[in-house]
Design a protein around this motif. Structure first.
Motif, PDB file in Angstrom:
ATOM      1  N   GLY A   1       0.791  -1.215   0.000  1.00  0.00           N
ATOM      2  CA  GLY A   1       0.000   0.000   0.000  1.00  0.00           C
ATOM      3  C   GLY A   1       0.825   1.268   0.000  1.00  0.00           C
ATOM      4  N   TRP A   2       2.139   1.140  -0.236  1.00  0.00           N
ATOM      5  CA  TRP A   2       2.990   2.334  -0.208  1.00  0.00           C
ATOM      6  C   TRP A   2       3.056   3.045  -1.555  1.00  0.00           C
ATOM      7  N   ARG A   3       2.493   2.452  -2.590  1.00  0.00           N
ATOM      8  CA  ARG A   3       2.557   3.082  -3.912  1.00  0.00           C
ATOM      9  C   ARG A   3       1.707   4.352  -3.913  1.00  0.00           C
ATOM     10  N   SER A   4       2.281   5.454  -4.381  1.00  0.00           N
ATOM     11  CA  SER A   4       1.547   6.722  -4.375  1.00  0.00           C
ATOM     12  C   SER A   4       0.977   7.062  -5.751  1.00  0.00           C
ATOM     13  N   ILE A   5       1.568   6.517  -6.807  1.00  0.00           N
ATOM     14  CA  ILE A   5       1.027   6.718  -8.152  1.00  0.00           C
ATOM     15  C   ILE A   5       0.958   5.380  -8.867  1.00  0.00           C
ATOM     16  N   ARG A   6       0.011   5.280  -9.798  1.00  0.00           N
ATOM     17  CA  ARG A   6      -0.146   4.027 -10.532  1.00  0.00           C
ATOM     18  C   ARG A   6      -0.245   4.302 -12.034  1.00  0.00           C
ATOM     19  N   PRO A   7       0.281   3.397 -12.850  1.00  0.00           N
ATOM     20  CA  PRO A   7       0.174   3.563 -14.299  1.00  0.00           C
ATOM     21  C   PRO A   7      -1.207   3.153 -14.783  1.00  0.00           C
TER      22      PRO A   7
ATOM     23  N   PRO B   1      10.178  -3.909 -14.480  1.00  0.00           N
ATOM     24  CA  PRO B   1      11.097  -4.674 -13.643  1.00  0.00           C
ATOM     25  C   PRO B   1      10.407  -5.727 -12.792  1.00  0.00           C
ATOM     26  N   ASP B   2       9.105  -5.568 -12.586  1.00  0.00           N
ATOM     27  CA  ASP B   2       8.399  -6.551 -11.777  1.00  0.00           C
ATOM     28  C   ASP B   2       7.623  -7.557 -12.610  1.00  0.00           C
ATOM     29  N   GLY B   3       7.609  -7.379 -13.912  1.00  0.00           N
ATOM     30  CA  GLY B   3       6.917  -8.345 -14.769  1.00  0.00           C
ATOM     31  C   GLY B   3       5.440  -8.456 -14.451  1.00  0.00           C
ATOM     32  N   VAL B   4       4.795  -7.316 -14.254  1.00  0.00           N
ATOM     33  CA  VAL B   4       3.382  -7.371 -13.840  1.00  0.00           C
ATOM     34  C   VAL B   4       2.432  -6.921 -14.950  1.00  0.00           C
ATOM     35  N   ILE B   5       2.974  -6.751 -16.164  1.00  0.00           N
ATOM     36  CA  ILE B   5       2.127  -6.364 -17.293  1.00  0.00           C
ATOM     37  C   ILE B   5       1.930  -7.596 -18.165  1.00  0.00           C
TER      38      ILE B   5
ATOM     39  N   ILE C   1      -2.347  -4.355 -16.354  1.00  0.00           N
ATOM     40  CA  ILE C   1      -1.351  -4.241 -15.279  1.00  0.00           C
ATOM     41  C   ILE C   1      -1.918  -4.875 -14.015  1.00  0.00           C
ATOM     42  N   ASP C   2      -1.117  -5.704 -13.369  1.00  0.00           N
ATOM     43  CA  ASP C   2      -1.531  -6.319 -12.112  1.00  0.00           C
ATOM     44  C   ASP C   2      -1.162  -5.358 -10.972  1.00  0.00           C
ATOM     45  N   TYR C   3      -2.142  -4.614 -10.513  1.00  0.00           N
ATOM     46  CA  TYR C   3      -1.881  -3.590  -9.488  1.00  0.00           C
ATOM     47  C   TYR C   3      -1.536  -4.175  -8.123  1.00  0.00           C
ATOM     48  N   ASP C   4      -1.802  -5.441  -7.926  1.00  0.00           N
ATOM     49  CA  ASP C   4      -1.420  -6.056  -6.646  1.00  0.00           C
ATOM     50  C   ASP C   4       0.098  -6.076  -6.479  1.00  0.00           C
ATOM     51  N   PHE C   5       0.831  -6.032  -7.616  1.00  0.00           N
ATOM     52  CA  PHE C   5       2.282  -6.162  -7.539  1.00  0.00           C
ATOM     53  C   PHE C   5       3.039  -5.007  -8.189  1.00  0.00           C
ATOM     54  N   CYS C   6       2.361  -4.158  -8.955  1.00  0.00           N
ATOM     55  CA  CYS C   6       3.000  -2.978  -9.552  1.00  0.00           C
ATOM     56  C   CYS C   6       3.492  -2.062  -8.436  1.00  0.00           C
ATOM     57  N   LYS C   7       4.745  -1.586  -8.557  1.00  0.00           N
ATOM     58  CA  LYS C   7       5.276  -0.717  -7.508  1.00  0.00           C
ATOM     59  C   LYS C   7       5.195   0.759  -7.863  1.00  0.00           C
ATOM     60  N   GLY C   8       4.691   1.086  -9.054  1.00  0.00           N
ATOM     61  CA  GLY C   8       4.503   2.483  -9.415  1.00  0.00           C
ATOM     62  C   GLY C   8       5.772   3.209  -9.802  1.00  0.00           C
ATOM     63  N   CYS C   9       6.738   2.485 -10.347  1.00  0.00           N
ATOM     64  CA  CYS C   9       8.027   3.110 -10.680  1.00  0.00           C
ATOM     65  C   CYS C   9       7.934   4.025 -11.898  1.00  0.00           C
ATOM     66  N   GLY C  10       6.994   3.782 -12.786  1.00  0.00           N
ATOM     67  CA  GLY C  10       6.809   4.650 -13.950  1.00  0.00           C
ATOM     68  C   GLY C  10       7.669   4.304 -15.161  1.00  0.00           C
ATOM     69  N   ILE C  11       8.422   3.230 -15.087  1.00  0.00           N
ATOM     70  CA  ILE C  11       9.254   2.847 -16.235  1.00  0.00           C
ATOM     71  C   ILE C  11       8.373   2.556 -17.451  1.00  0.00           C
ATOM     72  N   CYS C  12       7.248   1.928 -17.242  1.00  0.00           N
ATOM     73  CA  CYS C  12       6.349   1.616 -18.362  1.00  0.00           C
ATOM     74  C   CYS C  12       5.893   2.899 -19.052  1.00  0.00           C
TER      75      CYS C  12
ATOM     76  N   MET D   1       0.592   8.258 -15.338  1.00  0.00           N
ATOM     77  CA  MET D   1       0.682   7.929 -13.923  1.00  0.00           C
ATOM     78  C   MET D   1      -0.366   8.764 -13.183  1.00  0.00           C
ATOM     79  N   GLU D   2      -1.210   8.097 -12.460  1.00  0.00           N
ATOM     80  CA  GLU D   2      -2.270   8.789 -11.723  1.00  0.00           C
ATOM     81  C   GLU D   2      -2.090   8.576 -10.224  1.00  0.00           C
ATOM     82  N   ALA D   3      -2.496   9.569  -9.477  1.00  0.00           N
ATOM     83  CA  ALA D   3      -2.379   9.480  -8.019  1.00  0.00           C
ATOM     84  C   ALA D   3      -3.277   8.381  -7.484  1.00  0.00           C
ATOM     85  N   GLU D   4      -2.766   7.653  -6.509  1.00  0.00           N
ATOM     86  CA  GLU D   4      -3.571   6.629  -5.858  1.00  0.00           C
ATOM     87  C   GLU D   4      -4.660   7.304  -5.030  1.00  0.00           C
ATOM     88  N   SER D   5      -5.837   6.769  -5.085  1.00  0.00           N
ATOM     89  CA  SER D   5      -6.872   7.290  -4.207  1.00  0.00           C
ATOM     90  C   SER D   5      -6.742   6.574  -2.872  1.00  0.00           C
ATOM     91  N   LYS D   6      -6.652   7.342  -1.815  1.00  0.00           N
ATOM     92  CA  LYS D   6      -6.436   6.754  -0.479  1.00  0.00           C
ATOM     93  C   LYS D   6      -7.756   6.533   0.220  1.00  0.00           C
TER      94      LYS D   6
END
Ligand code: SF4
Ligand code: SF4
Length: 98
Positions: free
Chosen positions: A34-40, A58-62, A71-82, A93-98
């Protein structure tokens, strides 16, 4: 002397890469905490399905599901490389809704 990695010609094609995400292949076991602040987010109208994002994640989640890139958001870390790698600018990249 060992050859430079860049001089080794890869013989793999896209078809040689696994279809599944690394989670489904059994390599990732714990969901992000739950530490990801932005998501692709993929704009499916712009996406051509080239899977360059999949090759660089890098996480192979696409993966491609039912013809669409997902994208598998359970494992995406939000790095933005994609987002950086997508030449069609189909990922924002969109802000995570908290
Ligand atoms: S790199 Fe961009 S265009 Fe290619 S599959 Fe990924 S989101 Fe779609
Ligand atoms: S933000 Fe990073 S971890 Fe998430 S899908 Fe894109 S490249 Fe993979």
């Amino acid at each position: 002397m060992k050859p430079y990695l860049r001089s080794i010609k890869a013989k793999w094609t896209l078809q040689d890469y696994p279809d599944n995400t690394t989670y489904e292949a059994g390599y990732l076991i714990s969901k992000n905490a739950g530490w990801r602040s932005i998501r692709p987010v993929i704009d499916t109208k712009k996406c051509s399905g080239c899977l360059q994002c999949y090759l660089h994640c890098p996480d192979g989640v696409i993966s491609k599901r039912d013809g669409a890139v997902a994208i598998d958001y359970d494992f995406c870390k939000g790095c933005g490389i994609c987002k950086r790698i997508c030449k069609l600018k189909a990922i924002e990249m969109e802000a995570e809704s908290k």
